[in-house]
Design a protein around this motif. Structure first.
Motif, PDB file in Angstrom:
ATOM      1  N   ALA A  48     -58.061 -22.086 -12.348  1.00  0.00           N
ATOM      2  CA  ALA A  48     -58.600 -23.251 -13.056  1.00  0.00           C
ATOM      3  C   ALA A  48     -60.017 -22.950 -13.515  1.00  0.00           C
ATOM      4  CB  ALA A  48     -58.591 -24.478 -12.163  1.00  0.00           C
ATOM      5  N   ALA A  49     -60.445 -23.628 -14.580  1.00  0.00           N
ATOM      6  CA  ALA A  49     -61.798 -23.465 -15.087  1.00  0.00           C
ATOM      7  C   ALA A  49     -62.324 -24.803 -15.590  1.00  0.00           C
ATOM      8  CB  ALA A  49     -61.837 -22.419 -16.201  1.00  0.00           C
ATOM      9  N   ILE A  50     -63.653 -24.913 -15.616  1.00  0.00           N
ATOM     10  CA  ILE A  50     -64.287 -26.160 -16.037  1.00  0.00           C
ATOM     11  C   ILE A  50     -65.558 -25.839 -16.795  1.00  0.00           C
ATOM     12  CG2 ILE A  50     -65.568 -26.383 -13.868  1.00  0.00           C
ATOM     13  CD1 ILE A  50     -64.995 -29.439 -14.058  1.00  0.00           C
ATOM     14  N   GLY A  51     -65.836 -26.622 -17.848  1.00  0.00           N
ATOM     15  CA  GLY A  51     -67.044 -26.426 -18.618  1.00  0.00           C
ATOM     16  C   GLY A  51     -68.288 -26.811 -17.839  1.00  0.00           C
ATOM     17  N   TRP A  52     -69.455 -26.413 -18.350  1.00  0.00           N
ATOM     18  CA  TRP A  52     -70.680 -26.595 -17.597  1.00  0.00           C
ATOM     19  C   TRP A  52     -70.973 -28.058 -17.285  1.00  0.00           C
ATOM     20  CZ3 TRP A  52     -74.727 -29.509 -19.446  1.00  0.00           C
ATOM     21  CH2 TRP A  52     -74.695 -29.821 -20.808  1.00  0.00           C
TER      22      TRP A  52
END
Length: 122
Positions: A48-52
């Protein structure tokens, strides 16, 4: 930036765990973040990834609908809520941070945290 992941453990099938990743040396508020995992004998894979600033979010197909990534810049922490866990989720989980791009691949990651073991028993 030094990242530290924790919250792993042993859980039964269908159970839940929440992983946390905190940083020292720098705040995370400007960094896109992500989680990866590596099972024995397998390559490290994207989870999973998430923006700043908390958006956008991306998930591997294998965890979509079960895992949720979130980011609390005030606490300098990124989380991975894992629900409905399956035996195939067993792996060492790593948090990652990039200076610019979303960490969608294990290649080119700027900062890695140490791993935390998640074991799902049937």
């Amino acid at each position: 930036v030094q990242l530290q992941a924790f919250g792993g453990g042993l859980v039964q099938v269908g159970g839940s765990l929440r992983l946390s990743c905190t940083a020292s040396g720098r705040t995370l508020d400007s960094y896109p973040m992500g989680w990866f995992r590596q099972a024995p004998g397998k390559e490290r894979e994207f989870v999973a990834a998430i923006g700043w600033n908390g958006l956008p979010t991306y998930y591997a197909d294998s965890v979509s609908g079960r895992f949720t990534i979130s980011k609390n810049n005030a606490k300098n922490t990124v989380y991975l809520q894992m629900n409905s866990l399956k035996p195939e989720d067993t792996a060492v989980y790593y948090c990652a941070a990039n200076r610019n791009n979303l960490p969608l691949s294990s290649q080119g990651i700027n900062y890695w945290g140490q791993g935390t073991q998640v074991t799902v028993s049937s």
